[in-house]
Motif scaffolding. Sequence first.
Motif, PDB file in Angstrom:
ATOM      1  N   ASN A  53      37.372  45.393   8.129  1.00  0.00           N
ATOM      2  CA  ASN A  53      38.569  45.994   8.730  1.00  0.00           C
ATOM      3  C   ASN A  53      38.049  47.030   9.900  1.00  0.00           C
ATOM      4  O   ASN A  53      39.009  47.311  10.815  1.00  0.00           O
ATOM      5  CB  ASN A  53      39.552  46.658   7.805  1.00  0.00           C
ATOM      6  N   ASP A  54      37.013  47.927   9.723  1.00  0.00           N
ATOM      7  CA  ASP A  54      36.556  48.920  10.594  1.00  0.00           C
ATOM      8  C   ASP A  54      35.752  48.383  11.780  1.00  0.00           C
ATOM      9  O   ASP A  54      35.256  49.138  12.561  1.00  0.00           O
ATOM     10  CB  ASP A  54      35.868  49.889   9.681  1.00  0.00           C
ATOM     11  N   GLY A  55      35.656  46.927  11.940  1.00  0.00           N
ATOM     12  CA  GLY A  55      34.845  46.273  12.775  1.00  0.00           C
ATOM     13  C   GLY A  55      33.285  46.011  12.442  1.00  0.00           C
ATOM     14  O   GLY A  55      32.795  45.420  13.512  1.00  0.00           O
ATOM     15  N   SER A  56      32.901  46.622  11.561  1.00  0.00           N
ATOM     16  CA  SER A  56      31.589  46.549  11.050  1.00  0.00           C
ATOM     17  C   SER A  56      31.424  44.996  10.370  1.00  0.00           C
ATOM     18  O   SER A  56      32.447  44.367  10.053  1.00  0.00           O
ATOM     19  CB  SER A  56      31.014  47.460  10.424  1.00  0.00           C
ATOM     20  N   ILE A  57      30.086  44.760  10.081  1.00  0.00           N
ATOM     21  CA  ILE A  57      29.705  43.430   9.560  1.00  0.00           C
ATOM     22  C   ILE A  57      28.928  43.768   8.437  1.00  0.00           C
ATOM     23  O   ILE A  57      27.856  44.533   8.724  1.00  0.00           O
ATOM     24  CB  ILE A  57      29.304  42.431  10.705  1.00  0.00           C
ATOM     25  N   ILE A  58      29.013  43.051   7.391  1.00  0.00           N
ATOM     26  CA  ILE A  58      28.148  43.102   6.129  1.00  0.00           C
ATOM     27  C   ILE A  58      27.470  41.462   6.077  1.00  0.00           C
ATOM     28  O   ILE A  58      28.028  40.557   5.992  1.00  0.00           O
ATOM     29  CB  ILE A  58      29.005  43.215   4.771  1.00  0.00           C
ATOM     30  N   ALA A  59      25.975  41.799   6.079  1.00  0.00           N
ATOM     31  CA  ALA A  59      25.459  40.417   6.104  1.00  0.00           C
ATOM     32  C   ALA A  59      24.715  40.316   4.887  1.00  0.00           C
ATOM     33  O   ALA A  59      23.869  41.276   4.601  1.00  0.00           O
ATOM     34  CB  ALA A  59      24.386  40.335   7.281  1.00  0.00           C
ATOM     35  N   PHE A  60      24.759  39.382   3.971  1.00  0.00           N
ATOM     36  CA  PHE A  60      24.035  39.369   2.924  1.00  0.00           C
ATOM     37  C   PHE A  60      23.336  37.939   2.834  1.00  0.00           C
ATOM     38  O   PHE A  60      23.796  36.972   3.007  1.00  0.00           O
ATOM     39  CB  PHE A  60      25.212  39.311   1.640  1.00  0.00           C
ATOM     40  N   ASN A  61      22.234  38.094   2.157  1.00  0.00           N
ATOM     41  CA  ASN A  61      21.352  37.047   2.317  1.00  0.00           C
ATOM     42  C   ASN A  61      21.121  36.780   0.813  1.00  0.00           C
ATOM     43  O   ASN A  61      20.363  37.490  -0.075  1.00  0.00           O
ATOM     44  CB  ASN A  61      19.718  37.192   2.706  1.00  0.00           C
ATOM     45  N   PRO A  62      21.814  35.930   0.277  1.00  0.00           N
ATOM     46  CA  PRO A  62      21.764  35.370  -1.282  1.00  0.00           C
ATOM     47  C   PRO A  62      20.436  35.007  -1.752  1.00  0.00           C
ATOM     48  O   PRO A  62      20.080  35.374  -2.791  1.00  0.00           O
ATOM     49  CB  PRO A  62      22.732  34.379  -1.474  1.00  0.00           C
TER      50      PRO A  62
END
Length: 115
Positions: free
Chosen positions: A15-24
Amino acid sequence: MKPVYLDGTLHRLRNDGSIIAFNPRIEQARHIIPSKLLFGVGDNRLTLISATMEMIYALNLESIHTNSKWTLTRLIRNKAVNEGITLSWDVDAYDGKCLVVRTMTNLTDNRVVYG
């Protein structure tokens, strides 16, 4: 908002415009805080351009009327900022095919436009 899977990594726009990137595969996450944001229209869809010093992300809004979601459609290396000493930069325009990045490289107001 549902996450987007690209190149082995799950991306979620917060919601704040940032991105969470997760490599499983390696169980590692990173928080991407964009420096610049731009709304526009590309490919006849509402487009959000989120840019950092390293990468530019183009996200399209898939459906405005039903179950709307943002989908990552393009990932572009931000070569314009990394080509030399850059004092300031901005993403100016995007039409689905062309992206314009403007940089200021020195104190004498020397501006360069990249497409």
